[in-house]
Enzyme design. Structure first.
Site, mmCIF file in Angstrom:
data_model
loop_
_atom_site.group_PDB
_atom_site.id
_atom_site.type_symbol
_atom_site.label_atom_id
_atom_site.label_comp_id
_atom_site.label_asym_id
_atom_site.label_seq_id
_atom_site.Cartn_x
_atom_site.Cartn_y
_atom_site.Cartn_z
ATOM 1 N N HIS A 109 0.841 -1.205 0.000
ATOM 2 C CA HIS A 109 0.000 0.000 0.000
ATOM 3 C C HIS A 109 0.877 1.256 0.000
ATOM 4 C CE1 HIS A 109 -2.990 2.949 1.161
ATOM 5 N NE2 HIS A 109 -3.908 2.066 0.815
ATOM 6 N N GLU A 158 -4.090 2.203 -7.125
ATOM 7 C CA GLU A 158 -4.467 3.260 -6.192
ATOM 8 C C GLU A 158 -3.544 4.464 -6.382
ATOM 9 O OE1 GLU A 158 -6.765 1.619 -2.618
ATOM 10 O OE2 GLU A 158 -4.655 1.577 -2.122
HETATM 11 P P1 PGA Z 1 -9.696 6.000 0.504
HETATM 12 O O1 PGA Z 1 -8.569 4.906 0.719
HETATM 13 O O2 PGA Z 1 -10.924 5.287 0.023
HETATM 14 O O3 PGA Z 1 -9.896 6.631 1.867
HETATM 15 O O4 PGA Z 1 -9.200 6.976 -0.495
HETATM 16 C C1 PGA Z 1 -8.376 3.859 -0.192
HETATM 17 C C2 PGA Z 1 -7.157 3.046 0.171
HETATM 18 O O5 PGA Z 1 -6.131 3.650 0.540
HETATM 19 O O6 PGA Z 1 -7.185 1.816 0.121
#
Ligand code: PGA
Length: 232
Positions: A109, A158
């Site tokens: 992540h 992401e």
């Molecule tokens: P968010 O986070 O929906 O708060 O933007 C997503 C993630 O980091 O998995």
């Protein structure tokens, strides 16, 4: 139709929706959230959605017990895994310990890369540990050039600027997501997920993206009510 083909078709149609709680909730608060979800489970179409909760390590055990006792059709994920196996690694949580409670693990992540300076080498080692423990890997990538490992079952795109944690919180344009997916498809057979400020208001715009298999949801998953809205 052959039952096996039917099951795999259904799995393909099902979208994986992952609640990523990050470093939020005590074990007690986590179970309270599950109670809320359970009370309203009739609103969730489990035929079309596979629901996974990425809980903090400290809540995995109580969440697993609650899910089992109440027969809720959802699964658990850990948010991280040790790059080492069982042994003298003080403070680490290994794959076997995670597998006791969870089926999935998030690896790579962007928050871990940003705050803990996690490297691609570490990500690779973590994937090795996850596979040895029998966990399904959700590998987070930040762009179409990020390190990809062919052992990951899921790749979650992401873009850091779209993640609400980083303060910008502007969900990525669905067209851009589709373009990145097109590049990722050339590099991997993994199922592709999108994450970054997904909520009940914007999720429909992403459902139609070609090749999308699901979502990672951070902020909008913290309250059971807002997560339920997104699932119904
Ligand atoms: P968010 O986070 O929906 O708060 O933007 C997503 C993630 O980091 O998995």
């Amino acid at each position: 139709m052959d039952k096996k083909i039917l099951i795999s078709l259904k799995l393909e149609i099902k979208k994986l929706i992952i609640a990523n709680w990050k470093s939020n909730k005590t074990a007690l608060e986590a179970v309270y959230w599950l109670e809320e979800l359970n009370k309203n489970r009739g609103k969730i179409n489990f035929e079309t959605k596979e629901v996974v909760v990425a809980a903090p390590y400290t809540a995995l055990s109580s969440c697993a017990a609650y899910i089992k006792d109440n027969n809720i059709p959802i699964k658990l994920a850990a948010q991280n895994i040790s790059e080492f196996g069982i042994g003298a690694y003080t403070g680490e949580i290994n794959g076997v310990q995670i597998r006791e409670f969870a089926d999935y693990v998030l690896i790579g992540h962007s928050e871990r890369k940003r705050y803990l300076h996690e490297t691609d080498e570490q990500v690779e080692k973590k994937i090795t540990q996850a596979k040895e423990a029998g966990l399904s890997v959700i590998l987070c990538v930040q762009d179409d050039n990020s390190f990809i490992d062919s052992r990951a079952e899921y790749i979650a795109y992401e873009p850091p600027n779209a993640i609400s944690t980083f303060g910008v919180g502007k969900a990525e344009d669905p067209q851009n997501v589709e373009n990145v997916f097109a590049t990722l498809c050339e590099k991997t057979n993994a199922r592709l997920l999108y994450g970054g400020s997904v909520d009940s208001k914007n999720i429909d715009k992403y459902f139609v993206i070609s090749g999308i298999s699901g979502f990672l949801v951070g902020g909008a998953s913290l309250k059971a009510e807002s997560f339920l809205q997104l699932l119904s």
